[in-house]
Design a protein around this motif. Structure first.
Motif, PDB file in Angstrom:
ATOM      1  N   ILE A  10       0.840  -1.213   0.005  1.00 18.50           N
ATOM      2  CA  ILE A  10      -0.039   0.077  -0.026  1.00 18.50           C
ATOM      3  C   ILE A  10       1.111   1.368   0.003  1.00 18.50           C
ATOM      4  O   ILE A  10       1.647   1.263   0.869  1.00 18.50           O
ATOM      5  N   GLY A  11       0.787   2.047  -1.097  1.00 19.48           N
ATOM      6  CA  GLY A  11       1.581   3.251  -1.199  1.00 19.48           C
ATOM      7  C   GLY A  11       2.745   2.547  -2.338  1.00 19.48           C
ATOM      8  O   GLY A  11       3.513   1.553  -2.257  1.00 19.48           O
ATOM      9  N   SER A  12       2.897   3.606  -3.429  1.00 26.52           N
ATOM     10  CA  SER A  12       4.063   3.368  -4.370  1.00 26.52           C
ATOM     11  C   SER A  12       4.945   4.487  -4.536  1.00 26.52           C
ATOM     12  O   SER A  12       5.180   4.738  -5.845  1.00 26.52           O
ATOM     13  N   GLY A  13       5.535   5.170  -3.862  1.00 31.19           N
ATOM     14  CA  GLY A  13       6.473   6.299  -3.970  1.00 31.19           C
ATOM     15  C   GLY A  13       7.457   5.671  -4.181  1.00 31.19           C
ATOM     16  O   GLY A  13       7.802   4.487  -4.549  1.00 31.19           O
ATOM     17  N   MET A  14       8.715   6.465  -3.870  1.00 33.78           N
ATOM     18  CA  MET A  14      10.105   5.794  -4.134  1.00 33.78           C
ATOM     19  C   MET A  14      10.664   4.589  -3.524  1.00 33.78           C
ATOM     20  O   MET A  14      10.831   3.767  -4.152  1.00 33.78           O
ATOM     21  N   LEU A  58      -6.877  -4.657  -1.691  1.00 33.95           N
ATOM     22  CA  LEU A  58      -5.754  -5.380  -1.607  1.00 33.95           C
ATOM     23  C   LEU A  58      -5.348  -6.254  -0.416  1.00 33.95           C
ATOM     24  O   LEU A  58      -4.843  -7.243  -0.486  1.00 33.95           O
ATOM     25  N   ALA A  59      -5.666  -5.816   0.663  1.00 33.92           N
ATOM     26  CA  ALA A  59      -5.478  -6.460   1.850  1.00 33.92           C
ATOM     27  C   ALA A  59      -6.319  -7.714   1.829  1.00 33.92           C
ATOM     28  O   ALA A  59      -6.039  -8.858   2.553  1.00 33.92           O
ATOM     29  N   VAL A  64       0.323 -11.179   3.092  1.00 37.88           N
ATOM     30  CA  VAL A  64       1.251 -10.162   3.597  1.00 37.88           C
ATOM     31  C   VAL A  64       0.980  -8.873   3.108  1.00 37.88           C
ATOM     32  O   VAL A  64       1.043  -8.617   2.054  1.00 37.88           O
ATOM     33  N   VAL A  65       0.837  -7.888   4.111  1.00 35.16           N
ATOM     34  CA  VAL A  65       0.594  -6.544   3.758  1.00 35.16           C
ATOM     35  C   VAL A  65       1.696  -5.384   4.117  1.00 35.16           C
ATOM     36  O   VAL A  65       1.941  -5.544   5.196  1.00 35.16           O
ATOM     37  N   ILE A  66       2.185  -4.737   3.135  1.00 33.76           N
ATOM     38  CA  ILE A  66       3.257  -3.931   3.611  1.00 33.76           C
ATOM     39  C   ILE A  66       2.679  -2.362   3.409  1.00 33.76           C
ATOM     40  O   ILE A  66       2.073  -2.057   2.289  1.00 33.76           O
ATOM     41  N   LEU A  67       2.968  -1.778   4.404  1.00 32.20           N
ATOM     42  CA  LEU A  67       2.482  -0.436   4.579  1.00 32.20           C
ATOM     43  C   LEU A  67       3.645   0.690   4.301  1.00 32.20           C
ATOM     44  O   LEU A  67       4.380   0.676   4.878  1.00 32.20           O
TER      45      LEU A  67
END
Length: 259
Positions: A10-14, A58-59, A64-67
């Motif tokens: 969750i989140g796809s910045g750098m 997504l969850a 496995v969930v990566i924040l």
């Protein structure tokens, strides 16, 4: 351990994009990303259908969930990931808050860096009491795909590593920039100084990957009593280590205040 489980970021910045690239290369069972724009990571062959705009969707799909959202955005993030392994690489967000965000007791607080894209990150992590041995194995496998990793036993140290190893190249680049400025002040053309310093830090990194510790390298050079020793002793006697430690301490304090 193979990545024989599904992973969602969750989140796809750098940082999120770098971790996604590392994990995609390691061939997980499935990899999903979620972001508000629905933009796919810049990874050749990444399936468009694996890019979601709904964090809950997504969850629901992942083991496995990566924040990986900015700390400020985490204040409003809520998902139901009960009975899932939830890993955070968000700076400054404490372990207790991760359970509130995700609804899971199986939470891990970690830090990585954009160097994950080249499998060169150092990613330490701290686990909640509810983490299982399978969770630990999966976390190690996931971060080994990004570079090197260790489990820590003091949550406060995550803030230290957020300051020290998270902002690659960070403090190392500051040292390189100072050396380049000195060379330029001595009349070296800027492009030559830049090339020399880049090659120096590349070779130093390779040499320190294995063998003696950095401390041992420094002491070896001081004991040799040559030209480098004169410079190293001057740095030591003028508080170089203490000044760097103050910088790291300031960055660590900022990590603890950011959320």
């Amino acid at each position: 351990m193979a990545l024989d489980f599904s992973i969602g970021i969750i989140g796809s910045g750098m940082l999120g994009a770098a971790i996604a690239e590392a994990l995609w290369r390691a061939e997980p069972q499935a990899l999903f990303v979620a972001n508000r724009s629905g933009k796919a990571p810049d990874i050749p062959g990444f399936p468009a259908e694996n890019v979601l705009t709904d964090p809950q969707a997504l969850a629901d799909r992942c083991d496995v969930v990566i924040l990986c959202v900015p700390p400020a955005a985490a204040r409003d993030l809520r998902i139901d990931a009960t009975d899932k392994l939830v890993i955070s690489v968000m700076a400054g967000v404490p372990l207790a808050e991760l359970s509130r965000i995700s609804g899971s007791l199986r939470v891990i607080r970690a830090m990585s860096s954009p160097a994950a894209a080249q499998a060169l990150a150092y990613s330490p992590w701290f686990a909640s009491d509810a983490i299982t041995e399978q969770d630990r194995a999966r976390t190690r496998a996931l971060f080994e795909a990004c570079g090197q990793t260790d489990e820590l036993h003091d949550e406060a140290q995550i803030d230290l590593f957020t300051a020290m190893t998270g902002p690659v190249p960070g403090f190392v680049a500051a040292c390189a920039a100072a050396m380049a400025r000195h060379a330029e002040a001595e009349g070296v053309p800027p492009e030559v100084a830049d090339r020399a310093v880049r090659q120096l830090f590349r070779s130093a990194g390779e040499m320190m990957t294995e063998g003696p510790t950095p401390q041992a390298h420094v002491q070896e050079m001081i004991d040799y009593a040559g030209t480098t020793a004169a410079g190293l002793v001057t740095l030591r006697d003028n508080g170089f280590g203490a000044c760097l430690a103050e910088g790291l301490a300031a960055a660590t304090r900022k990590s603890r205040e950011i959320y």
